[in-house]
Design an enzyme around this catalytic site. Structure first.
Site, PDB file in Angstrom:
ATOM      1  N   ASP A  60       0.840  -1.165   0.057  1.00 59.94           N
ATOM      2  CA  ASP A  60      -0.018  -0.040   0.025  1.00 59.94           C
ATOM      3  C   ASP A  60       0.941   1.156  -0.141  1.00 59.94           C
ATOM      4  OD1 ASP A  60      -1.861   2.014   0.700  1.00 59.94           O
ATOM      5  OD2 ASP A  60      -2.165   1.510   2.686  1.00 59.94           O
ATOM      6  N   ASN A  62      -0.476   4.520  -0.393  1.00 59.68           N
ATOM      7  CA  ASN A  62      -1.031   6.058  -0.045  1.00 59.68           C
ATOM      8  C   ASN A  62      -1.786   5.576   1.205  1.00 59.68           C
ATOM      9  OD1 ASN A  62      -3.373   4.415  -0.775  1.00 59.68           O
ATOM     10  ND2 ASN A  62      -3.790   5.383  -2.327  1.00 59.68           N
ATOM     11  N   ASP A  64      -4.084   3.803   2.491  1.00 59.86           N
ATOM     12  CA  ASP A  64      -5.543   3.389   2.470  1.00 59.86           C
ATOM     13  C   ASP A  64      -5.751   2.021   3.158  1.00 59.86           C
ATOM     14  OD1 ASP A  64      -4.875   2.193   0.267  1.00 59.86           O
ATOM     15  OD2 ASP A  64      -6.500   2.960  -0.920  1.00 59.86           O
ATOM     16  N   ASP A  68      -1.367  -1.433  -4.182  1.00 57.83           N
ATOM     17  CA  ASP A  68      -1.984  -0.464  -5.297  1.00 57.83           C
ATOM     18  C   ASP A  68      -0.710  -0.873  -6.451  1.00 57.83           C
ATOM     19  OD1 ASP A  68       0.224   1.324  -4.237  1.00 57.83           O
ATOM     20  OD2 ASP A  68      -1.604   2.074  -2.944  1.00 57.83           O
ATOM     21  N   ASP A 251      -8.010 -16.387 -16.970  1.00 57.69           N
ATOM     22  CA  ASP A 251      -8.756 -16.758 -15.719  1.00 57.69           C
ATOM     23  C   ASP A 251      -9.956 -17.758 -16.052  1.00 57.69           C
ATOM     24  OD1 ASP A 251      -9.846 -16.804 -12.568  1.00 57.69           O
ATOM     25  OD2 ASP A 251     -11.403 -16.010 -13.886  1.00 57.69           O
ATOM     26  N   GLU A 313      -5.240 -20.757 -16.636  1.00 60.28           N
ATOM     27  CA  GLU A 313      -5.773 -21.429 -15.178  1.00 60.28           C
ATOM     28  C   GLU A 313      -6.640 -22.689 -15.832  1.00 60.28           C
ATOM     29  OE1 GLU A 313      -8.318 -20.620 -11.128  1.00 60.28           O
ATOM     30  OE2 GLU A 313      -9.100 -19.710 -13.277  1.00 60.28           O
TER      31      GLU A 313
END
Length: 596
Positions: A60, A62, A64, A68, A251, A313
């Site tokens: 992270d 930032n 929060d 990210d 996926d 996958e």
């Protein structure tokens, strides 16, 4: 034009004369010879270590509490030192986050929670400086119900995009799941159930039809029988290929097509965690039509320079089915379908691993194997293979297999640290919807998605937030990058050494593979044959809780050498090993050495 190095004459003679005995292997002798032969093919993905990052949980930047893209950029130096060749980023596109990104509402942008397209371009540029490629997760089977395509599709039966999804009027019926259709009460057209609980058919009152969803009801399945769907989805892939991504992990790729006649899936007995009948997926998974689509996709991707790659996958029942996903002899489908048969057997068995690894070495027409032991949908291998006492030694065995066999290697963030599966203890703490609907039998996938453990500070160095989207695992003060970096015997440093050996040693980089001591049920042993002028490498892995004494005959691999030199081991008693006669391997020990 690429050429192949030839094995020394002795190796070929040994193979031809049956040193690899038909009594100990069901593989075709010509396939065994091919597997034993080194290759000079330097295509990047054939030698790559690919590292899956779950972006919510890596770093992270930032404060929060959610990881990210800028956080990934901050940690590229770590990945470079680890030896990573490519990053696979789980979905980072705009999404309502019902399935934490696997419900995509816009395929050509970045979710603001993770950053922006400018942040992505910066990540690409910084990764390129470090010779790290970026791969994206592409979810082709379904979209979010908030995607503009589905909003249009669900607005009217006459909307041009109505046929972009799988709609059905239902069949006459009453009771549970019944709704009032244009001509009376109707129920879903068949018994298909969602992988996340309940009927796979959801009623839409606007168009008075059911739509199909293999997963959550907020993830309606696309209708891949409509050519417009393929055109649009290929276009989204091209958007990212044009931005320079090295390829895609696809996926749920085996789920693209469903039986057009909507036959009921056979019941297999019992009920699942959500209380639904257990069904075979005969009519909803791995239908033959998908292969035509994949061939067209491969041809589309092949138009781009740089050997872009498609990883699938592919949870499949056997190696013969896996071979179809390569394209068989044509090799014109996925370059790297995931071999889940090896890594998710969840049984620490030398005999089983020997059989499964040799199958993928000899039964996929010379295509490149892709081994994987961990991902975001399964409890971590630390518990799946560990015995609760020797987990770290067993994790080193798994890593040794992953990086010294002849395969592309796929790993999951934190695997290199020995991160554990932190299963929630209260339903109130569960974030994964499947854990909420299936509690307590199914506790969801939160446990394998906890934040990366960087150091012993608050939130393990993952974030400065007062709370993170999932809590950090309780062992973060001792199991973290900072602590393990300073310990030469740590699991992290074991991974670093293996990855760098894989890159530096010709036998591990491009060598062939021959299994040794084939009837040993406790120790997995094999030779990585070497190109001309290089040394062969021997690997011995004791997968039992007892010492094992063995003698290896390198003539089985056509090698004259009798002496060996230790390259890497986690047992001090093996460091001075110079011969492979009457070797005693301590419990769960690993040894890698060169043939002198």
């Amino acid at each position: 034009m690429q050429t192949r190095n030839l094995l020394p004459l002795l190796v070929i003679q040994a193979l031809l004369c049956g040193a690899i005995s038909a009594q100990t292997s069901t593989a075709d002798p010509s396939a065994l010879r091919a597997a034993a032969t080194p290759s000079s093919d330097q295509t990047w993905w054939k030698h790559a270590v690919v590292y899956e990052i779950y972006p919510r949980s890596f770093q992270d930047s930032n404060g929060d509490g959610i990881g990210d893209l800028n956080g990934i950029t901050q940690r590229l130096d770590y990945l470079q030192k680890l030896g990573i060749d490519a990053i696979w980023i789980s979905p980072m596109y705009p999404s309502p986050q019902v399935d934490f990104g696997y419900d995509i509402s816009d395929y050509e942008n970045v979710d603001p929670k993770y950053g922006s397209l400018a942040d992505f371009d910066r990540l690409m540029a910084e990764a390129k400086k470090r010779n790290i490629r970026i791969m994206l997760d592409m979810v082709l089977n379904h979209t979010s119900d908030k995607h503009r395509w589905f909003i249009e599709s669900a607005s009217s039966r006459t909307n041009p995009k109505h046929d972009w999804y799988v709609w059905n009027d239902g069949v006459p019926g009453t009771g549970k799941n019944a709704h009032q259709g244009p001509h009376g009460s109707v129920v879903p057209p068949n018994n298909w159930i969602s992988g996340f609980g309940g009927s796979a058919w959801e009623w839409n009152p606007t168009v008075k039809q059911f739509y199909y969803h293999q997963f959550y009801k907020q993830q309606p399945d696309l209708n891949w029988r409509n050519p417009e769907v393929e055109k649009a989805m290929f276009g989204s892939m091209q958007f990212w290929l044009d931005r320079g991504v090295a390829g895609f992990r696809l996926d749920a790729i085996t789920d693209l097509f469903e039986d057009p006649k909507l036959h009921n899936n056979p019941e297999t007995g019992g009920i699942n965690a959500q209380g639904d009948p257990n069904l075979a997926d005969t009519y909803t998974n791995n239908l033959p039509e998908v292969h035509d689509t994949i061939r067209r996709m491969r041809a589309m991707v092949a138009k781009y320079p740089g050997n872009r790659v498609l990883i699938g996958e592919t949870y499949l029942p056997n190696t013969a089915e896996l071979d179809k996903w390569y394209g068989g002899t044509a090799k014109d489908e996925l370059q790297l379908p995931m071999d889940m048969i090896v890594g998710f057997s969840n049984r620490l068995s030398a005999s089983n691993f020997r059989k499964r690894i040799e199958e993928v070495e000899t039964q996929v027409h010379g295509s490149q194997p892709l081994l994987v032991f961990d991902n975001h949908d399964n409890g971590r291998s630390w518990e799946r293979y560990g015995d609760g006492v020797h987990n770290e030694q067993i994790a080193k065995l798994i890593a040794a297999m992953l990086f010294t066999t002849h395969s592309t290697a796929l790993m999951y963030y934190g695997e290199e640290l020995g991160m554990v599966t932190s299963v929630p203890t209260r339903v109130e703490d569960v974030k994964d919807p499947i854990g909420i609907t299936g509690w307590p039998k199914e506790k969801g996938r939160d446990g394998e998605r906890t934040p990366m453990q960087w150091d012993g500070a608050t939130d393990a160095g993952f974030s400065t937030a007062s709370s993170t989207w999932l809590p950090v695992a309780s062992n973060y003060k001792t199991v973290n990058v900072q602590a393990e970096s300073g310990d030469p015997n740590s699991l992290l440093n074991w991974h670093k050494e293996l990855i760098h050996l894989r890159r530096d040693l010709p036998a591990l980089h491009e060598g062939g593979m021959v299994m040794l001591d084939r009837t040993n049920s406790n120790v997995l042993s094999y030779v990585r044959t070497a190109p001309a002028g290089a040394k062969a490498v021997v690997v011995m892995l004791n997968m039992s809780a007892q010492p094992q004494t063995l003698s290896l005959d390198l003539a089985e691999a056509g090698l004259k050498g009798k002496r060996v030199k230790t390259i890497l081991t986690d047992e001090s008693s093996l460091k001075g090993l110079s011969a492979l006669t009457n070797v005693t391997l301590p419990p769960f020990s690993s040894w890698v050495g060169s043939v002198e």
